[in-house]
Scaffold this motif. Structure first.
Motif, mmCIF file in Angstrom:
data_model
loop_
_atom_site.group_PDB
_atom_site.id
_atom_site.type_symbol
_atom_site.label_atom_id
_atom_site.label_comp_id
_atom_site.label_asym_id
_atom_site.label_seq_id
_atom_site.Cartn_x
_atom_site.Cartn_y
_atom_site.Cartn_z
ATOM 1 N N ARG A 48 -6.541 -14.145 -4.736
ATOM 2 C CA ARG A 48 -7.778 -14.313 -4.247
ATOM 3 C C ARG A 48 -8.139 -13.779 -2.638
ATOM 4 O O ARG A 48 -9.229 -13.917 -2.393
ATOM 5 C CB ARG A 48 -7.818 -15.922 -4.264
ATOM 6 C CG ARG A 48 -7.993 -16.583 -5.539
ATOM 7 C CD ARG A 48 -7.960 -17.940 -5.045
ATOM 8 N NE ARG A 48 -9.119 -18.588 -4.506
ATOM 9 C CZ ARG A 48 -10.470 -18.800 -5.130
ATOM 10 N NH1 ARG A 48 -10.428 -18.524 -6.419
ATOM 11 N NH2 ARG A 48 -11.385 -19.218 -4.005
ATOM 12 N N GLY A 49 -7.184 -13.041 -2.412
ATOM 13 C CA GLY A 49 -7.426 -12.339 -1.053
ATOM 14 C C GLY A 49 -6.962 -13.206 0.211
ATOM 15 O O GLY A 49 -7.276 -12.881 1.404
ATOM 16 N N ALA A 60 -1.279 2.762 7.707
ATOM 17 C CA ALA A 60 -1.043 1.379 7.336
ATOM 18 C C ALA A 60 -1.634 1.181 5.981
ATOM 19 O O ALA A 60 -1.053 0.456 5.043
ATOM 20 C CB ALA A 60 -1.247 0.351 8.335
ATOM 21 N N LEU A 61 -2.917 1.446 5.867
ATOM 22 C CA LEU A 61 -3.708 1.377 4.549
ATOM 23 C C LEU A 61 -3.227 2.147 3.616
ATOM 24 O O LEU A 61 -3.011 1.699 2.358
ATOM 25 C CB LEU A 61 -5.140 1.394 4.835
ATOM 26 C CG LEU A 61 -5.915 0.286 5.630
ATOM 27 C CD1 LEU A 61 -7.154 0.542 6.049
ATOM 28 C CD2 LEU A 61 -5.798 -1.144 4.835
ATOM 29 N N ALA A 62 -2.824 3.543 4.096
ATOM 30 C CA ALA A 62 -2.137 4.261 2.898
ATOM 31 C C ALA A 62 -0.913 3.882 2.416
ATOM 32 O O ALA A 62 -0.658 4.097 1.047
ATOM 33 C CB ALA A 62 -2.414 5.524 3.566
ATOM 34 N N GLU A 63 0.089 3.600 3.496
ATOM 35 C CA GLU A 63 1.203 3.103 2.781
ATOM 36 C C GLU A 63 1.274 1.885 2.071
ATOM 37 O O GLU A 63 2.141 1.772 0.963
ATOM 38 C CB GLU A 63 2.123 2.945 4.139
ATOM 39 C CG GLU A 63 3.555 2.345 3.806
ATOM 40 C CD GLU A 63 4.139 2.360 5.095
ATOM 41 O OE1 GLU A 63 5.486 1.758 4.813
ATOM 42 O OE2 GLU A 63 3.810 2.424 6.123
ATOM 43 N N LEU A 64 0.104 0.927 2.123
ATOM 44 C CA LEU A 64 0.352 -0.290 1.639
ATOM 45 C C LEU A 64 -0.247 -0.140 0.163
ATOM 46 O O LEU A 64 -0.002 -0.443 -0.905
ATOM 47 C CB LEU A 64 -0.653 -1.215 2.210
ATOM 48 C CG LEU A 64 -0.732 -2.606 1.439
ATOM 49 C CD1 LEU A 64 0.439 -3.314 1.487
ATOM 50 C CD2 LEU A 64 -2.030 -3.439 2.160
ATOM 51 N N ALA A 90 -5.679 -3.924 -3.068
ATOM 52 C CA ALA A 90 -7.117 -4.162 -3.874
ATOM 53 C C ALA A 90 -7.381 -5.743 -3.418
ATOM 54 O O ALA A 90 -8.392 -5.788 -2.982
ATOM 55 C CB ALA A 90 -6.693 -4.096 -5.234
ATOM 56 N N TRP A 91 -6.215 -6.561 -3.416
ATOM 57 C CA TRP A 91 -6.533 -8.219 -2.948
ATOM 58 C C TRP A 91 -7.040 -8.014 -1.501
ATOM 59 O O TRP A 91 -7.931 -8.720 -1.277
ATOM 60 C CB TRP A 91 -5.407 -8.957 -3.060
ATOM 61 C CG TRP A 91 -4.790 -8.942 -4.452
ATOM 62 C CD1 TRP A 91 -5.587 -8.816 -5.716
ATOM 63 C CD2 TRP A 91 -3.538 -9.489 -5.016
ATOM 64 N NE1 TRP A 91 -4.940 -9.135 -6.918
ATOM 65 C CE2 TRP A 91 -3.732 -9.563 -6.433
ATOM 66 C CE3 TRP A 91 -2.272 -9.752 -4.340
ATOM 67 C CZ2 TRP A 91 -2.414 -9.655 -7.242
ATOM 68 C CZ3 TRP A 91 -1.130 -10.297 -5.075
ATOM 69 C CH2 TRP A 91 -1.360 -10.049 -6.425
ATOM 70 N N ARG A 112 -14.263 -9.331 1.895
ATOM 71 C CA ARG A 112 -15.528 -9.457 1.622
ATOM 72 C C ARG A 112 -15.960 -10.850 1.238
ATOM 73 O O ARG A 112 -17.077 -11.506 1.541
ATOM 74 C CB ARG A 112 -15.830 -8.652 0.261
ATOM 75 C CG ARG A 112 -15.820 -7.294 0.384
ATOM 76 C CD ARG A 112 -16.354 -6.768 -1.220
ATOM 77 N NE ARG A 112 -16.079 -5.087 -0.913
ATOM 78 C CZ ARG A 112 -15.145 -4.607 -1.527
ATOM 79 N NH1 ARG A 112 -14.045 -5.485 -2.383
ATOM 80 N NH2 ARG A 112 -14.947 -3.043 -1.609
ATOM 81 N N ARG A 113 -14.958 -11.725 1.422
ATOM 82 C CA ARG A 113 -15.002 -13.346 1.336
ATOM 83 C C ARG A 113 -14.933 -13.737 2.714
ATOM 84 O O ARG A 113 -14.052 -13.886 3.700
ATOM 85 C CB ARG A 113 -14.018 -14.038 0.681
ATOM 86 C CG ARG A 113 -13.854 -13.701 -0.936
ATOM 87 C CD ARG A 113 -12.699 -14.496 -1.613
ATOM 88 N NE ARG A 113 -12.858 -15.860 -1.088
ATOM 89 C CZ ARG A 113 -11.736 -16.620 -1.093
ATOM 90 N NH1 ARG A 113 -10.594 -16.212 -1.625
ATOM 91 N NH2 ARG A 113 -11.884 -17.944 -0.744
ATOM 92 N N THR A 114 -16.351 -14.169 3.226
ATOM 93 C CA THR A 114 -16.617 -14.785 4.549
ATOM 94 C C THR A 114 -17.193 -16.194 4.567
ATOM 95 O O THR A 114 -17.474 -16.418 5.763
ATOM 96 C CB THR A 114 -17.604 -13.584 5.351
ATOM 97 O OG1 THR A 114 -18.785 -13.866 4.416
ATOM 98 C CG2 THR A 114 -17.084 -12.255 5.243
#
Length: 205
Positions: free
Chosen positions: A26-27, A174-178, A187-188, A194-196
């Motif tokens: 769910r993020g 960091a995003l590339a490694e993850l 992806a999560w 986007r969930r605010t």
């Protein structure tokens, strides 16, 4: 500041890579045992601010909720980018913009007055005509200076050169490694930013 900013996502990605937080489908970000240890830091101001925000909460929450609803994190994010003197610089820019707007309004008022005066009564004699021509030339000169100022390089920091191709920013390491090591978690994380809005009591402090 919005939750879609790459640096905020990169901070969360770094915490995930360091094993300080976990993320579910769910993020929702949650502290690990190591992350809950207040003696442990991430070693960088922005991930540390995000880690502190998660420690202030009693339940897992999304990156979007923290970015929008956590004033302390927002302040830390602003200070990281702008520094302690950011407010003073913003006030100076605002004052400069107000002075420029006031100058434009005064110029418009002057031109309107000259135009109405010419319509109301035509000049009589060479002296009045000379004064009218001089006034008109002065007004045109002011307009020319205003247009010239507007065309100066840097006068508009948001101006984009025509036909300049858009080059997307490079992905944070960091995003590339993850994305490479844990594509599902990446992806999560994108979904969580986007969930605010809060649902029930989830993620409240």
């Amino acid at each position: 500041m919005g939750p879609g900013l790459p640096d905020v996502q990169a901070a969360a990605a770094q915490l995930l890579l360091d094993g300080l937080v976990t993320i579910n489908h769910r993020g929702n970000l949650a502290l690990t045992g190591t992350g809950a240890d207040v003696a442990r830091t991430a070693g960088h101001p922005l991930p540390d601010a995000l880690l502190a925000a998660l420690r202030r909460r009693t339940a897992a929450t999304t990156l979007g909720i923290i970015a929008f609803h956590d004033p302390a994190f927002r302040a830390a994010h602003a200070e990281f980018h702008w520094g302690p003197g950011a407010s003073r610089a913003r006030r100076a820019r605002t004052a400069s913009s107000c002075l420029a707007a006031t100058g434009v309004l005064l110029l418009i008022g002057e031109l309107t007055f000259v135009f109405l005066a010419l319509i109301d009564r035509l000049p009589q004699g060479p002296v009045q005509w000379a004064a009218t021509v001089a006034t008109g030339l002065a007004a045109l000169a002011q307009l020319g200076l205003l247009a010239r100022y507007g065309d100066r390089p840097g006068a508009d920091g948001h101006r984009v050169a025509p036909f300049e191709p858009h080059v997307p920013p490079a992905l944070h390491p960091a995003l590339a490694e993850l994305s490479e090591k844990a594509p599902e978690a990446a992806a999560w994380l994108r979904a969580g930013r986007r969930r605010t809005t809060r649902r029930r009591n989830r993620g409240r402090r």
